[in-house]
Design an enzyme around this catalytic site. Structure first.
Site, PDB file in Angstrom:
ATOM      1  N   PRO A 277       0.798  -1.238   0.000  1.00  0.00           N
ATOM      2  CG  PRO A 277       0.068  -0.906   2.200  1.00  0.00           C
ATOM      3  CD  PRO A 277       0.852  -1.869   1.339  1.00  0.00           C
ATOM      4  N   GLY A 278       2.128   1.186  -0.224  1.00  0.00           N
ATOM      5  CA  GLY A 278       2.912   2.405  -0.410  1.00  0.00           C
ATOM      6  C   GLY A 278       3.685   2.860   0.809  1.00  0.00           C
TER       7      GLY A 278
ATOM      8  CG  ASP B 160       4.061  -9.045 -13.927  1.00  0.00           C
ATOM      9  OD1 ASP B 160       5.002  -8.987 -13.104  1.00  0.00           O
ATOM     10  OD2 ASP B 160       3.624 -10.112 -14.391  1.00  0.00           O
TER      11      ASP B 160
ATOM     12  CG  ASP C 122       8.487  -5.026   0.639  1.00  0.00           C
ATOM     13  OD1 ASP C 122       8.833  -6.104   1.155  1.00  0.00           O
ATOM     14  OD2 ASP C 122       7.673  -4.240   1.169  1.00  0.00           O
TER      15      ASP C 122
ATOM     16  CB  CYS D  38       7.513  -9.220   5.903  1.00  0.00           C
ATOM     17  SG  CYS D  38       6.074  -9.681   4.941  1.00  0.00           S
TER      18      CYS D  38
HETATM   19  C1  LIG Z   1       5.147  -7.101   0.446  1.00  0.00           C
HETATM   20  S1  LIG Z   1       3.882  -6.286  -0.366  1.00  0.00           S
HETATM   21  C2  LIG Z   1       4.543  -4.690  -0.573  1.00  0.00           C
HETATM   22  C3  LIG Z   1       4.434  -3.785   0.630  1.00  0.00           C
HETATM   23  C4  LIG Z   1       4.911  -2.382   0.307  1.00  0.00           C
HETATM   24  N1  LIG Z   1       6.270  -2.372  -0.201  1.00  0.00           N
HETATM   25  C5  LIG Z   1       4.842  -1.467   1.515  1.00  0.00           C
HETATM   26  O1  LIG Z   1       5.825  -1.303   2.222  1.00  0.00           O
HETATM   27  O2  LIG Z   1       3.769  -0.878   1.740  1.00  0.00           O
HETATM   28  C6  LIG Z   1       4.052  -6.947  -1.971  1.00  0.00           C
HETATM   29  C7  LIG Z   1       3.192  -6.293  -3.019  1.00  0.00           C
HETATM   30  O3  LIG Z   1       3.663  -6.740  -4.297  1.00  0.00           O
HETATM   31  C8  LIG Z   1       2.569  -6.875  -5.162  1.00  0.00           C
HETATM   32  N2  LIG Z   1       3.032  -7.738  -6.271  1.00  0.00           N
HETATM   33  C9  LIG Z   1       3.081  -9.089  -6.308  1.00  0.00           C
HETATM   34  N3  LIG Z   1       3.590  -9.500  -7.487  1.00  0.00           N
HETATM   35  C10 LIG Z   1       3.890  -8.387  -8.197  1.00  0.00           C
HETATM   36  C11 LIG Z   1       4.435  -8.157  -9.490  1.00  0.00           C
HETATM   37  N4  LIG Z   1       4.776  -9.183 -10.276  1.00  0.00           N
HETATM   38  N5  LIG Z   1       4.583  -6.888  -9.916  1.00  0.00           N
HETATM   39  C12 LIG Z   1       4.233  -5.845  -9.123  1.00  0.00           C
HETATM   40  N6  LIG Z   1       3.695  -6.002  -7.893  1.00  0.00           N
HETATM   41  C13 LIG Z   1       3.539  -7.259  -7.435  1.00  0.00           C
HETATM   42  C14 LIG Z   1       1.493  -7.449  -4.268  1.00  0.00           C
HETATM   43  O4  LIG Z   1       0.211  -7.244  -4.836  1.00  0.00           O
HETATM   44  C15 LIG Z   1       1.716  -6.663  -2.978  1.00  0.00           C
HETATM   45  O5  LIG Z   1       0.939  -5.494  -2.966  1.00  0.00           O
END
Ligand SMILES: C[S@@+](CC[C@H](N)C(=O)[O-])C[C@H]1O[C@@H](n2cnc3c(N)ncnc32)[C@H](O)[C@@H]1O
Length: 461
Positions: free
Chosen positions: A279-280, A327, A346, A399
């Site tokens: 969520p940013g 993606d 992340d 995480c």
């Molecule tokens: C660990 S969370 C990120 C948390 C974020 N970095 C934060 O600190 O608020 C991982 C995110 O990666 C997204 N995600 C998964 N595969 C992805 C891809 N191939 N490309 C871009 N985003 C992806 C997921 O939907 C999820 O929102």
């Protein structure tokens, strides 16, 4: 990774009670319904969202406690009943057992819990037929509690309240620390804030909190750990972007990636990619870490619904980034061909490091998920590494506490990418629960979730 709900079980004696407090039997019914739904595969956040808003904090508080002690409750239930009851009565029985098994930490008198659980069974047509059975099991539990608890102590799932495969993986991955990690997982996580360095400093925000009667202590450069969790609306200036809720280990990402690069930055803003951004939280922290105009940040998110959370986060904090729904593993679909100075990856993971905040995760994950997610992480790393300029950096993080998603992932990457160099990095940070974990020594230092960080530098040509 699921989002971070606040843990309402941290309401303290001095806090105002929820506006509407339904009878305990009703809360137990709703908790059991949520548990049945989680056992059927629904995530905890969705299961608790289904509870009407006025009752949600109380039900979620009980539900979190039930999920933390579910292994114990299920083992007790197996001793009390030869056959597994249907899903809803079983969820009600396990709810009562999870809350009552340890009288010293039970949220209500154990007799009250038992009476109210039986009342809950009688008042719901879906459980009424099992009410006398539930009554008999729970009365026997009250009579024979010590013997029954001792009998279940021999079962690792009952003792540690994690699935067996998870316990075994942790033993293998962290032979010296696995017990401490499991104990920390069953504690309540504190509410930790990241102060928006563009707006204020941690020291002056601490003064503001204290003036509002909210106790907190400093953690890291921009973090403050609240003495007691609060709804964010009660935090001074929250709506205007004074701070965000973010665990102390998650607050390490932005400085790790940018320290060193920002000092070297010439006149041009650094080109930074946050590859998995919703969520940013970390996108915002990257921007807060630098002066206005010092960074040109692109935030990618594959899930369009989740990507809207990035916009909301940035708007509240008064920050700007280019947010793309794309993606990250397919740069051919979104990359303009200009290399990045820094990339934050992340990556999606098992979330095995944040089970304090998401006690449902351990019961929902399957052992096979780890390999599947590790393959996704490897694909993301392979796709993004060519986008880093020579001399630039990529910070890989998850995480997770599992090595397959951390050190093993990076070891394999370094073997196949000889132009990559591992800079000094924290590696596996295991979850630490400062004061409130049963079984965690009092002198445990710090309080943070489990994370893995590896900072990679691309060798200059
Ligand atoms: C660990 S969370 C990120 C948390 C974020 N970095 C934060 O600190 O608020 C991982 C995110 O990666 C997204 N995600 C998964 N595969 C992805 C891809 N191939 N490309 C871009 N985003 C992806 C997921 O939907 C999820 O929102």
């Amino acid at each position: 990774m699921p989002e971070l709900p606040s843990d309402p079980s941290r309401r303290g004696p001095g806090d105002s009670p929820p506006l509407q407090q339904p009878p305990l039997w009703r809360q137990l019914q709703l908790t059991a319904t949520a548990l049945a739904s989680i056992r059927a595969g629904t995530s905890g956040s969705v299961a608790f969202e289904a509870v009407e808003p006025a009752l949600r904090p109380g039900v979620q508080s009980l539900g979190f406690q039930v999920l933390r002690w579910l292994g114990r409750a299920e083992a007790l239930r197996r001793h009390l009943a030869k056959r597994t009851p249907p899903p809803l009565p079983d969820a009600l029985l396990c709810t009562a057992l999870a809350l009552a098994w340890d009288a010293a930490h039970a949220p209500y008198e154990t007799f009250t819990l038992v009476d109210q659980a039986v009342e809950a069974a009688k008042r719901n047509p879906a459980t009424r037929a099992q009410a006398s059975f539930i009554n008999a099991c729970l009365r026997r539990f009250l009579r024979e509690r010590d013997e029954l608890v001792a009998a279940t102590d021999t079962e690792p799932v009952a003792q540690w309240n994690h699935p067996r495969w998870w316990i075994e993986r942790l033993r293998r991955d962290h032979p010296r620390d696995w017990q401490r990690v499991l104990a920390a997982d069953n504690a309540q996580a504190p509410m930790t804030l990241r102060v928006n360095a563009r707006r204020t400093t941690a020291a002056s925000y601490l003064t503001e909190l204290e003036a509002a009667g909210l106790g907190a202590t400093r953690v890291g450069a921009s973090g403050l750990q609240l003495a007691r969790a609060r709804p964010v609306q009660q935090l001074p200036g929250f709506a205007d972007g004074a701070c965000s809720v973010q665990d102390a280990a998650a607050q390490m990402a932005a400085p790790l990636l940018l320290d060193g690069l920002l000092q070297d930055a010439a006149q041009q803003p650094l080109r930074v990619l946050d590859a998995c951004a919703a969520p940013g939280g970390k996108t915002a922290h990257l921007l807060e870490t630098a002066k206005p105009g010092a960074l040109d940040v692109t935030a990618l998110e594959v899930d369009a619904t989740r990507s809207r959370r990035i916009d909301e986060t940035l708007e509240r904090l008064g920050l700007q980034a280019k947010v793309l729904v794309a993606d990250a593993s397919r740069p051919d679909q979104w990359w303009d061909g200009m290399p990045f100075d820094a990339i934050l990856l992340d990556a999606p993971c098992t979330a095995s490091g944040i089970v304090r905040r998401h006690p449902d995760v351990r019961w929902l994950r399957r052992e096979s998920d780890t390999a599947q997610l590790a393959a996704q992480q490897a694909a993301l790393l392979a796709a993004l590494w060519p986008l880093v300029r020579p001399g630039g950096r990529l910070l890989y993080c998850t995480c997770s506490v599992f090595r397959e998603e951390g050190s093993q992932q990076i070891d394999a990457f370094l073997v196949h990418n000889t132009n990559a160099r591992l800079l000094p990095s924290p590696g596996h940070l295991l979850p630490q629960s400062g004061s409130n974990a049963r079984g965690v020594p009092d002198n445990a230092s710090g309080d943070h979730d489990g994370f893995f960080y590896a900072l990679l530098e691309k060798r200059p040509r």
